[in-house]
Write a protein that holds these residues in place. Structure first.
Motif, PDB file in Angstrom:
ATOM      1  N   HIS A 138       5.388   3.810  13.174  1.00 16.28           N
ATOM      2  CA  HIS A 138       6.440   4.560  12.486  1.00 16.28           C
ATOM      3  C   HIS A 138       7.499   5.061  13.464  1.00 16.28           C
ATOM      4  N   GLN A 139       7.071   5.529  14.635  1.00 11.36           N
ATOM      5  CA  GLN A 139       8.014   6.042  15.631  1.00 11.36           C
ATOM      6  C   GLN A 139       8.841   4.919  16.246  1.00 11.36           C
ATOM      7  N   ALA A 140       8.176   3.798  16.597  1.00 10.16           N
ATOM      8  CA  ALA A 140       8.867   2.720  17.320  1.00 10.16           C
ATOM      9  C   ALA A 140       9.572   1.739  16.386  1.00 10.16           C
ATOM     10  N   TYR A 141       9.006   1.516  15.207  1.00 18.16           N
ATOM     11  CA  TYR A 141       9.572   0.508  14.291  1.00 18.16           C
ATOM     12  C   TYR A 141       9.641   1.110  12.882  1.00 18.16           C
ATOM     13  N   PRO A 142      10.559   2.043  12.661  1.00 16.13           N
ATOM     14  CA  PRO A 142      10.567   2.800  11.398  1.00 16.13           C
ATOM     15  C   PRO A 142      10.811   1.952  10.148  1.00 16.13           C
ATOM     16  N   HIS A 143      11.434   0.780  10.302  1.00 23.84           N
ATOM     17  CA  HIS A 143      11.723  -0.046   9.126  1.00 23.84           C
ATOM     18  C   HIS A 143      10.574  -1.009   8.789  1.00 23.84           C
ATOM     19  N   THR A 144       9.532  -1.014   9.580  1.00 24.40           N
ATOM     20  CA  THR A 144       8.357  -1.849   9.290  1.00 24.40           C
ATOM     21  C   THR A 144       7.461  -1.126   8.280  1.00 24.40           C
ATOM     22  N   VAL A 145       7.111  -1.803   7.193  1.00 22.82           N
ATOM     23  CA  VAL A 145       6.255  -1.200   6.163  1.00 22.82           C
ATOM     24  C   VAL A 145       4.834  -1.064   6.713  1.00 22.82           C
ATOM     25  N   ARG A 146       4.171   0.065   6.379  1.00 25.67           N
ATOM     26  CA  ARG A 146       2.839   0.359   6.938  1.00 25.67           C
ATOM     27  C   ARG A 146       1.839   0.601   5.811  1.00 25.67           C
ATOM     28  N   ILE A 147       0.698  -0.108   5.877  1.00 24.49           N
ATOM     29  CA  ILE A 147      -0.378   0.040   4.887  1.00 24.49           C
ATOM     30  C   ILE A 147      -1.687   0.269   5.640  1.00 24.49           C
ATOM     31  N   LEU A 148      -2.488   1.212   5.187  1.00 23.51           N
ATOM     32  CA  LEU A 148      -3.795   1.487   5.793  1.00 23.51           C
ATOM     33  C   LEU A 148      -4.879   0.877   4.919  1.00 23.51           C
ATOM     34  N   LEU A 149      -5.776   0.075   5.551  1.00 23.29           N
ATOM     35  CA  LEU A 149      -6.917  -0.542   4.852  1.00 23.29           C
ATOM     36  C   LEU A 149      -8.165   0.142   5.366  1.00 23.29           C
ATOM     37  N   THR A 150      -8.813   0.948   4.520  1.00 25.35           N
ATOM     38  CA  THR A 150      -9.907   1.792   5.011  1.00 25.35           C
ATOM     39  C   THR A 150     -11.125   1.705   4.114  1.00 25.35           C
ATOM     40  N   GLY A 151     -12.249   1.778   4.783  1.00 23.90           N
ATOM     41  CA  GLY A 151     -13.509   1.867   4.051  1.00 23.90           C
ATOM     42  C   GLY A 151     -14.102   3.239   4.183  1.00 23.90           C
ATOM     43  N   GLU A 152     -13.379   4.142   4.813  1.00 24.81           N
ATOM     44  CA  GLU A 152     -13.877   5.486   5.061  1.00 24.81           C
ATOM     45  C   GLU A 152     -13.891   6.311   3.776  1.00 24.81           C
ATOM     46  N   THR A 153     -14.928   7.146   3.681  1.00 25.43           N
ATOM     47  CA  THR A 153     -15.000   8.031   2.516  1.00 25.43           C
ATOM     48  C   THR A 153     -14.340   9.361   2.807  1.00 25.43           C
ATOM     49  N   GLU A 154     -14.264   9.716   4.113  1.00 22.94           N
ATOM     50  CA  GLU A 154     -13.609  10.985   4.440  1.00 22.94           C
ATOM     51  C   GLU A 154     -12.094  10.792   4.368  1.00 22.94           C
ATOM     52  N   LEU A 155     -11.403  11.891   4.073  1.00 27.27           N
ATOM     53  CA  LEU A 155      -9.966  11.831   3.860  1.00 27.27           C
ATOM     54  C   LEU A 155      -9.163  12.126   5.116  1.00 27.27           C
ATOM     55  N   THR A 156      -9.866  12.467   6.220  1.00 27.31           N
ATOM     56  CA  THR A 156      -9.126  12.895   7.419  1.00 27.31           C
ATOM     57  C   THR A 156      -8.169  11.827   7.910  1.00 27.31           C
ATOM     58  N   LEU A 157      -8.657  10.587   8.061  1.00 29.17           N
ATOM     59  CA  LEU A 157      -7.802   9.513   8.570  1.00 29.17           C
ATOM     60  C   LEU A 157      -6.691   9.174   7.574  1.00 29.17           C
ATOM     61  N   ILE A 158      -7.036   9.228   6.302  1.00 26.73           N
ATOM     62  CA  ILE A 158      -6.025   8.901   5.287  1.00 26.73           C
ATOM     63  C   ILE A 158      -4.887   9.911   5.323  1.00 26.73           C
TER      64      ILE A 158
END
Length: 448
Positions: free
Chosen positions: A79-99
């Motif tokens: 986000h800092q270096a390439y703000p126009h690049t779309v970012r999606i997180l793929l997670t199997g975590e149940t905790e919400l901290t990383l999300i």
């Protein structure tokens, strides 16, 4: 249904997939193989950042857990270096901290859970890339508009400079026309008066009418407090009422209208509409052209071209007919016998209610009396001077015309020394003697 965007081979979106497990990457590549994407893969954050540094990437989809850096931190860096690049997180975590961290620091477009639903994942990628494409197009159009506005400003500035330069050239080469030009550029109506000379030059001097009709119409406008726009339209109509006669033969131009027969008679009855047609393409002349079209209508409906009757005839056209007939009767352009001014006024009175508006005739007779008396000569604040008696700062009380009828200076013109010198030179070249009517303040001599 998701947004649909068609991509060509040359602008296929570049999608970077990041996961520590090669089998996950393999599954994702298989799922996306039929999509119009160019796919890149990385198993750690370091490889992903290296790929991002080497080429543009449209979308990054990263797993939450990577061997060297968590996915949320990686997406925050993207986000800092390439703000126009779309970012999606793929997670199997149940905790919400990383999300939460990915949302807050990486400002991700969205997150997806493992194991994923194929249709949901495809839809998410399509929507995110469609959104990115729309945003890029919006930014491109905004930039294009800014560039076009700047180009337009530069063109306008350049055009203004070129117009100014060209105007300066014309002024330098105008020589004998510069006396009239100073007045013409301030008034479209003045231009029509000069143009009316085309009709006058086709006639012997004793048959010329336009200048007298203009002055008579102006006298009416002053005496009746006519507003500026109507005054202008009436003056232009008076200046060009007979422009449709220019195609006539010289003999027909000078013949009384009552003596015309057959084809010549028909041509005569068409001149008002021909005058209108010549002027209708000029936007400032449209109202004046309408007055010209109907100035040969008669109060009883027997006129031409449209046989209008009574109040249906425009008021300006009724006035123009009175002025035209009053002058043309004296020039022998209506009847074979030339009338004097008194006879012309008796004729107009006789045909009030038939040819002329009966409610305007007596007013018109009064205006003619004022016009014939020449109010400038009777004004104690107006002096008559020759060109060599003129001095700087003097103001014209009446318009000055050359012997051939050409308008030289408008009433109200403030004289200066270069203008006086040009008048003297022009007078010498033409072999003429000009008389000027000059306004003076009470108790002040024009030659002091």
């Amino acid at each position: 249904m998701g947004e649909s965007v068609t991509f060509t081979d040359s602008d296929r979106p570049v999608v970077l997939l990041i996961d520590a497990h090669p089998d996950v990457l393999h599954s994702l590549n298989q799922l996306l193989s039929l999509e119009p994407f160019e796919l890149l893969s990385a198993t750690c954050a370091a490889d992903a950042l290296s790929l991002l540094a080497s080429r543009p990437v449209d979308l990054v989809m990263s797993a939450a857990r990577l061997p060297d850096l968590d996915g949320a931190s990686l997406l925050a860096h993207v986000h800092q270096a390439y703000p126009h690049t779309v970012r999606i997180l793929l997670t199997g975590e149940t905790e919400l901290t990383l999300i939460v961290k990915a949302i807050n620091e990486g400002q991700i477009y969205r997150y997806l859970s493992k194991p994923w639903n194929d249709e949901e994942l495809l839809l998410a990628l399509r929507q995110s890339l469609a959104h990115q494409h729309s945003e890029r197009e919006r930014l491109r159009l905004e930039q294009l508009i800014l560039q076009q506005n700047e180009t337009l400003k530069q063109l306008n500035a350049s055009l203004e400079k070129r117009v100014a330069a060209r105007t300066s050239e014309l002024q330098q080469t105008a020589d004998m026309l510069d006396l009239a030009y100073e007045e013409l550029k301030h008034s479209y109506a003045t231009g029509t008066e000069v143009f009316s000379l085309l009709a006058n030059l086709r006639l012997p001097r004793a048959k010329q009418t336009n200048r007298q009709i203009i002055e008579l119409v102006r006298t009416w406008c002053v005496s009746h407090g006519v507003d500026e726009a109507s005054n202008r339209d009436l003056t232009m109509a008076a200046a060009l009422y007979n422009i449709g006669k220019l195609s006539w033969s010289d003999s027909m131009m000078a013949s009384p209208s009552d003596l015309l027969h057959s084809a010549d008679r028909e041509r005569y009855r068409a001149y008002a509409t021909q005058s209108e047609s010549l002027l209708m393409t000029l936007e400032p002349m449209k109202d004046a052209a309408r007055l010209i079209r109907h100035h040969q209508e008669r109060w009883d409906g027997s006129g031409f071209p449209d046989h209008l009757k009574g109040e249906a005839i425009p008021v300006g056209s009724r006035l123009l007919k009175l002025a035209v007939d009053f002058i043309e009767l004296q020039k022998g352009l209506i009847l074979e016998r030339q009338m004097n001014s008194d006879e012309a006024l008796l004729y107009i009175r006789k045909y009030a209610g038939r040819l002329y508006d009966p409610n305007m005739v007596e007013d018109f007779v009064s205006v003619c009396a004022t016009y014939l008396h020449d109010v400038t000569l009777g004004d104690p604040n107006v002096k008559v001077l020759g060109t060599r008696e003129l001095e700087e700062g003097m103001v014209l009380a009446r318009s000055l015309n050359a012997d051939n009828g050409m308008l030289l200076l408008n009433a109200g013109k403030v004289l200066n020394l270069p203008l006086v010198d040009k008048l003297i030179a022009f007078e010498t070249m033409e072999g003429a003697r000009y008389t000027l009517f000059i306004k003076v303040d009470k108790g002040v001599s024009p030659t002091t």
